[in-house]
Design a protein around this motif. Structure first.
Motif, PDB file in Angstrom:
ATOM      1  N   ALA A 129       0.906  -1.238  -0.064  1.00 12.48           N
ATOM      2  CA  ALA A 129      -0.091   0.188   0.048  1.00 12.48           C
ATOM      3  C   ALA A 129       0.955   1.241  -0.065  1.00 12.48           C
ATOM      4  CB  ALA A 129      -0.903   0.042   1.262  1.00 12.48           C
ATOM      5  N   LEU A 130       0.598   2.155  -1.054  1.00 17.17           N
ATOM      6  CA  LEU A 130       1.411   3.492  -0.834  1.00 17.17           C
ATOM      7  C   LEU A 130       0.806   4.419   0.344  1.00 17.17           C
ATOM      8  CD1 LEU A 130       1.627   3.879  -4.640  1.00 17.17           C
ATOM      9  CD2 LEU A 130       3.314   3.008  -2.899  1.00 17.17           C
ATOM     10  N   PRO A 131       1.558   5.470   0.586  1.00 18.20           N
ATOM     11  CA  PRO A 131       1.013   6.218   1.443  1.00 18.20           C
ATOM     12  C   PRO A 131      -0.550   6.942   1.238  1.00 18.20           C
ATOM     13  CG  PRO A 131       3.222   6.683   1.327  1.00 18.20           C
ATOM     14  CD  PRO A 131       2.731   5.639   0.088  1.00 18.20           C
ATOM     15  N   THR A 132      -1.242   7.231   2.078  1.00 20.33           N
ATOM     16  CA  THR A 132      -2.572   7.757   1.780  1.00 20.33           C
ATOM     17  C   THR A 132      -2.165   9.319   1.396  1.00 20.33           C
ATOM     18  OG1 THR A 132      -3.912   6.382   3.409  1.00 20.33           O
ATOM     19  CG2 THR A 132      -4.780   8.495   2.797  1.00 20.33           C
ATOM     20  N   TYR A 133      -2.703   9.854   0.642  1.00 21.97           N
ATOM     21  CA  TYR A 133      -2.656  11.368   0.153  1.00 21.97           C
ATOM     22  C   TYR A 133      -4.049  12.043  -0.011  1.00 21.97           C
ATOM     23  CZ  TYR A 133      -3.085   9.736  -4.720  1.00 21.97           C
ATOM     24  OH  TYR A 133      -3.678   9.428  -5.768  1.00 21.97           O
ATOM     25  N   TRP A 134      -3.899  13.342   0.507  1.00 21.85           N
ATOM     26  CA  TRP A 134      -4.799  13.884   0.240  1.00 21.85           C
ATOM     27  C   TRP A 134      -4.726  15.117  -0.966  1.00 21.85           C
ATOM     28  CZ3 TRP A 134      -3.052  12.046   4.455  1.00 21.85           C
ATOM     29  CH2 TRP A 134      -3.663  11.335   5.109  1.00 21.85           C
ATOM     30  N   HIS A 135      -5.679  15.298  -1.636  1.00 20.34           N
ATOM     31  CA  HIS A 135      -5.350  16.285  -2.802  1.00 20.34           C
ATOM     32  C   HIS A 135      -6.708  16.830  -3.305  1.00 20.34           C
ATOM     33  CE1 HIS A 135      -2.718  18.070  -6.003  1.00 20.34           C
ATOM     34  NE2 HIS A 135      -3.533  17.600  -7.078  1.00 20.34           N
ATOM     35  N   LEU A 136      -6.979  18.041  -3.364  1.00 17.54           N
ATOM     36  CA  LEU A 136      -7.999  18.823  -3.873  1.00 17.54           C
ATOM     37  C   LEU A 136      -9.139  18.334  -3.430  1.00 17.54           C
ATOM     38  CD1 LEU A 136      -6.742  19.356  -7.664  1.00 17.54           C
ATOM     39  CD2 LEU A 136      -6.817  21.156  -5.919  1.00 17.54           C
ATOM     40  N   GLY A 137      -9.371  18.202  -1.971  1.00 21.94           N
ATOM     41  CA  GLY A 137     -10.410  17.552  -1.487  1.00 21.94           C
ATOM     42  C   GLY A 137     -10.874  16.195  -1.581  1.00 21.94           C
ATOM     43  N   PHE A 138      -9.894  15.446  -2.014  1.00 24.73           N
ATOM     44  CA  PHE A 138     -10.221  14.058  -2.033  1.00 24.73           C
ATOM     45  C   PHE A 138      -9.094  13.257  -1.399  1.00 24.73           C
ATOM     46  CE2 PHE A 138     -12.039  15.637  -5.806  1.00 24.73           C
ATOM     47  CZ  PHE A 138     -13.555  14.958  -5.766  1.00 24.73           C
ATOM     48  N   MET A 139      -9.468  12.276  -0.645  1.00 26.21           N
ATOM     49  CA  MET A 139      -8.435  11.066   0.011  1.00 26.21           C
ATOM     50  C   MET A 139      -8.359   9.930  -0.918  1.00 26.21           C
ATOM     51  SD  MET A 139      -9.364   9.483   3.698  1.00 26.21           S
ATOM     52  CE  MET A 139      -7.981   8.416   4.477  1.00 26.21           C
ATOM     53  N   HIS A 140      -7.060   9.647  -1.081  1.00 24.33           N
ATOM     54  CA  HIS A 140      -6.751   8.337  -1.955  1.00 24.33           C
ATOM     55  C   HIS A 140      -5.967   7.436  -1.228  1.00 24.33           C
ATOM     56  CE1 HIS A 140      -7.090  12.066  -4.674  1.00 24.33           C
ATOM     57  NE2 HIS A 140      -7.351  11.242  -5.374  1.00 24.33           N
ATOM     58  N   LEU A 141      -6.596   6.113  -1.211  1.00 26.40           N
ATOM     59  CA  LEU A 141      -5.767   4.987  -0.556  1.00 26.40           C
ATOM     60  C   LEU A 141      -5.220   4.232  -1.541  1.00 26.40           C
ATOM     61  CD1 LEU A 141      -8.635   5.896   1.602  1.00 26.40           C
ATOM     62  CD2 LEU A 141      -6.889   4.337   2.995  1.00 26.40           C
ATOM     63  N   PRO A 142      -3.869   4.122  -2.009  1.00 26.17           N
ATOM     64  CA  PRO A 142      -3.368   3.514  -3.164  1.00 26.17           C
ATOM     65  C   PRO A 142      -3.047   1.921  -2.407  1.00 26.17           C
ATOM     66  CG  PRO A 142      -2.275   5.423  -2.988  1.00 26.17           C
ATOM     67  CD  PRO A 142      -2.910   5.233  -1.724  1.00 26.17           C
ATOM     68  N   LEU A 143      -3.523   0.896  -3.028  1.00 29.08           N
ATOM     69  CA  LEU A 143      -3.189  -0.623  -2.735  1.00 29.08           C
ATOM     70  C   LEU A 143      -2.507  -0.971  -4.081  1.00 29.08           C
ATOM     71  CD1 LEU A 143      -6.625  -1.810  -1.281  1.00 29.08           C
ATOM     72  CD2 LEU A 143      -4.682  -0.812   0.042  1.00 29.08           C
ATOM     73  N   ILE A 144      -1.758  -2.163  -3.876  1.00 27.34           N
ATOM     74  CA  ILE A 144      -1.171  -2.952  -4.986  1.00 27.34           C
ATOM     75  C   ILE A 144      -1.562  -4.021  -4.732  1.00 27.34           C
ATOM     76  CG2 ILE A 144       1.193  -3.240  -6.348  1.00 27.34           C
ATOM     77  CD1 ILE A 144       2.240  -0.671  -5.105  1.00 27.34           C
ATOM     78  N   PHE A 145      -1.837  -4.836  -5.925  1.00 29.04           N
ATOM     79  CA  PHE A 145      -2.125  -6.319  -5.963  1.00 29.04           C
ATOM     80  C   PHE A 145      -1.426  -7.003  -6.904  1.00 29.04           C
ATOM     81  CE2 PHE A 145      -5.806  -4.704  -3.888  1.00 29.04           C
ATOM     82  CZ  PHE A 145      -6.361  -5.510  -2.886  1.00 29.04           C
ATOM     83  N   ARG A 146      -1.088  -8.306  -6.706  1.00 32.04           N
ATOM     84  CA  ARG A 146      -0.236  -9.089  -7.712  1.00 32.04           C
ATOM     85  C   ARG A 146      -1.084 -10.380  -8.228  1.00 32.04           C
ATOM     86  NH1 ARG A 146       4.452 -11.220  -4.756  1.00 32.04           N
ATOM     87  NH2 ARG A 146       5.458  -9.338  -4.795  1.00 32.04           N
ATOM     88  N   ASN A 147      -0.792 -10.462  -9.577  1.00 36.95           N
ATOM     89  CA  ASN A 147      -1.292 -11.781  -9.952  1.00 36.95           C
ATOM     90  C   ASN A 147      -0.150 -12.345 -10.783  1.00 36.95           C
ATOM     91  OD1 ASN A 147      -1.843  -9.742 -12.319  1.00 36.95           O
ATOM     92  ND2 ASN A 147      -2.402 -11.807 -13.037  1.00 36.95           N
ATOM     93  N   GLN A 148      -0.470 -13.729 -10.979  1.00 37.77           N
ATOM     94  CA  GLN A 148       0.369 -14.392 -11.946  1.00 37.77           C
ATOM     95  C   GLN A 148      -0.444 -15.271 -12.931  1.00 37.77           C
ATOM     96  OE1 GLN A 148       3.092 -16.665  -9.512  1.00 37.77           O
ATOM     97  NE2 GLN A 148       3.530 -14.859  -8.201  1.00 37.77           N
TER      98      GLN A 148
END
Length: 160
Positions: A129-148
């Protein structure tokens, strides 16, 4: 294989099944492009979950097959507030959505028509998971998933 990146639509379909129509689901350009496109950011729908390709790594090749590892961003977006007295509401919404996304995807195995032309996907694995960030009134929670999966190479031989 008809679409090397086709799992993105399978992920979106899985999320749609779990989250329902209240959450906008869509592919999105990379995070760097998102952060530069401020006008688009102020008009983005929320709550939303965006799915897009992070990258891939080819593995060992055996004749007509190659093992492939792909990584996918899954970014949860909620409307944050400039009024700090309502910030806990955004966190509550984000936390519920995060729980639903993890339950929907972590360990879920995409299934397609398992003919020799279609890949056999491993279960998705939440790897970062990347750090949560806030930008222009929105909260973003980036996750990373892997598949093979195993990519079937179409070999062409010269005719005599």
């Amino acid at each position: 294989m008809k679409n090397y990146l086709g799992i993105s639509q399978l992920i979106i379909t899985q999320l749609d099944t779990i989250l329902g129509k209240e959450v906008v689901l869509a592919p999105l350009p990379p995070l760097g492009d998102m952060l530069e496109a401020e006008q688009a950011m102020t008009h983005q729908p929320a709550p939303a979950v965006h799915v897009f390709f992070k990258g891939h790594k080819p593995g060992q090749r055996r004749v007509e097959k190659r093992h492939i590892e792909q990584e996918w961003y899954v970014v949860i977006v909620v409307k944050n507030v400039t009024d700090l007295s309502r910030a806990s509401e955004a966190e509550e919404e984000a936390g519920q959505l995060l729980t639903q996304v993890l339950n929907a995807l972590d360990g879920w195995r995409p299934i397609v028509n398992e003919s020799p032309d279609e890949p056999f996907f491993s279960p998705l694995e939440w790897i970062d998971a990347l750090p949560t960030y806030w930008h222009l009134g929105f909260m973003h929670l980036p996750l990373i998933f892997r598949n093979q999966f195993v990519y079937h190479i179409e070999l062409e031989f010269p005719s005599d």
